[in-house]
Design an enzyme around this catalytic site. Structure first.
Site, mmCIF file in Angstrom:
data_model
loop_
_atom_site.group_PDB
_atom_site.id
_atom_site.type_symbol
_atom_site.label_atom_id
_atom_site.label_comp_id
_atom_site.label_asym_id
_atom_site.label_seq_id
_atom_site.Cartn_x
_atom_site.Cartn_y
_atom_site.Cartn_z
ATOM 1 C CG ASN A 12 7.966 -19.276 -1.968
ATOM 2 O OD1 ASN A 12 8.880 -19.814 -1.333
ATOM 3 N ND2 ASN A 12 7.504 -18.062 -1.684
ATOM 4 C CD1 TRP A 13 7.836 -25.879 -2.448
ATOM 5 C CD2 TRP A 13 9.413 -27.247 -1.650
ATOM 6 N NE1 TRP A 13 7.939 -26.934 -3.313
ATOM 7 C CE2 TRP A 13 8.896 -27.795 -2.849
ATOM 8 C CE3 TRP A 13 10.426 -27.949 -0.979
ATOM 9 C CZ2 TRP A 13 9.353 -29.002 -3.378
ATOM 10 C CZ3 TRP A 13 10.886 -29.152 -1.499
ATOM 11 C CH2 TRP A 13 10.340 -29.666 -2.689
ATOM 12 C CE LYS A 14 4.869 -18.501 0.847
ATOM 13 N NZ LYS A 14 3.759 -17.630 1.243
ATOM 14 C CG HIS A 98 7.691 -13.732 -1.270
ATOM 15 N ND1 HIS A 98 6.903 -13.499 -0.174
ATOM 16 C CD2 HIS A 98 7.007 -14.609 -2.039
ATOM 17 C CE1 HIS A 98 5.800 -14.219 -0.268
ATOM 18 N NE2 HIS A 98 5.836 -14.903 -1.401
ATOM 19 C CD GLU A 100 5.572 -14.991 2.865
ATOM 20 O OE1 GLU A 100 6.560 -15.743 2.753
ATOM 21 O OE2 GLU A 100 4.411 -15.353 2.577
ATOM 22 C CD GLU A 170 3.811 -13.930 -5.128
ATOM 23 O OE1 GLU A 170 3.380 -15.080 -5.293
ATOM 24 O OE2 GLU A 170 4.601 -13.620 -4.234
ATOM 25 N N GLY A 176 -1.568 -16.410 0.779
ATOM 26 C CA GLY A 176 -1.813 -17.236 1.968
ATOM 27 C C GLY A 176 -3.141 -16.938 2.661
ATOM 28 C CB SER A 216 -5.044 -17.866 -2.694
ATOM 29 O OG SER A 216 -4.712 -17.353 -1.419
HETATM 30 C C1 PEP Z 1 3.518 -16.921 -2.298
HETATM 31 O O1 PEP Z 1 3.956 -17.028 -1.172
HETATM 32 O O2 PEP Z 1 4.253 -16.506 -3.201
HETATM 33 C C2 PEP Z 1 2.122 -17.270 -2.517
HETATM 34 C C3 PEP Z 1 1.549 -16.896 -3.615
HETATM 35 O O3 PEP Z 1 1.494 -17.982 -1.513
HETATM 36 P P1 PEP Z 1 0.032 -18.667 -1.576
HETATM 37 O O4 PEP Z 1 -0.053 -19.406 -2.870
HETATM 38 O O5 PEP Z 1 -0.012 -19.543 -0.391
HETATM 39 O O6 PEP Z 1 -0.954 -17.543 -1.523
#
Ligand code: PEP
Length: 254
Positions: A12-14, A98, A100, A170, A176, A216
């Site tokens: 997921n490049w966001k 997600h 976010e 998640e 993050g 992470s």
């Molecule tokens: C995500 O945004 O879905 C995610 C898992 O981010 P990260 O790997 O940076 O924790």
């Protein structure tokens, strides 16, 4: 690794990468994972790079995902993107709900289920994200939160649609932050979600359902996490922005 379910690892490049940077990244990932056949590998660039990344991964083992979509068809929804528009770029997957978006855009389970239904209507496979916050975990509410989110976000899906749906667990506190769920925490949450899918749909669907872990994930922890009995892949944020890290995660998961 001998699992009944095929692993799926998505990056997921966001809100990162210009078109030129996205092409650099995807070309690097292509090289890193060129020999991998055992895993479904998905890249989810921002909307603005879908067209070029789609062309760059033609005839490769990479598949394309989007990070969101609108629940409606075409029409007067300024600034939004419809499922049909994603299909134009051969998008196969779409991340929905997600954390976010749940936090910043106040997306609800009800909205996410509408999006999931719209995604299936366009033959896109939704990656439906669920997960508890730190306060919820500390308050002993993890299972209650997961129960509500899974029931609500998958509401209205037929059995056939569930077969084509991926769930991403998640934990919000691990996204993050550099903090990863322990193997025991991840396995427990995934097993809980699988049991719930069994109750909501049926046991065969639950047995086949793919549940990704996100939070992470990095090369150093991918092997342990992907080896857990109920973990069927990863949704990777930060580490998916580096071709070598993402490639290593994919290779370490086999
Ligand atoms: C995500 O945004 O879905 C995610 C898992 O981010 P990260 O790997 O940076 O924790």
């Amino acid at each position: 690794m001998d699992k009944e379910r095929r692993l799926i690892i998505a990056g997921n490049w966001k809100m990162n990468k210009t078109v030129a940077e996205a092409l650099d990244l995807v070309n690097g990932i292509k090289r890193e994972v060129a020999s991998v056949k055992e895993v479904d590998i998905v890249v989810c660039p921002p909307f603005t790079a879908l067209s070029e990344v789609s062309k760059a991964i033609l005839n490769s083992n990479l598949r394309l995902g989007a990070q969101n979509m609108n629940e409606n068809g075409y029409g007067a929804f300024t600034g939004e993107i419809a499922a049909g528009m994603l299909k134009e770029f051969s998008v196969r997957y779409v991340i929905l709900g997600h954390s976010e978006r749940r936090q910043c855009q106040k997306e609800t389970d009800q909205l996410i289920s509408k999006k999931a239904l719209a995604a299936h209507g366009a033959s896109l496979k939704p990656i439906v994200c669920v997960g508890e916050t730190l306060a919820e975990r500390d308050g002993g509410l993890t299972e209650k939160v997961l129960d509500t989110q899974v029931r609500g976000s998958l509401a209205g899906l037929s059995k056939a649609q569930m077969e084509e749906t991926i769930i991403a667990y998640e934990p919000v506190w691990a996204i993050g932050t550099g903090k990863t769920a322990t193997a025991a925490q991840a396995q427990e949450a995934h097993a809980f979600i699988r049991r719930l899918v069994g109750k909501l749909f049926d046991q065969n669907i639950a047995r086949r359902a793919r549940i990704q872990y996100g939070g992470s994930v990095k090369p150093s922890n991918a092997r342990e996490l992907m080896g857990l009995p109920d973990v069927d892949g990863a949704l990777v944020g930060g580490a998916s922005l580096d071709d070598r890290s993402f490639g290593e995660i994919v290779r370490n998961s086999i």
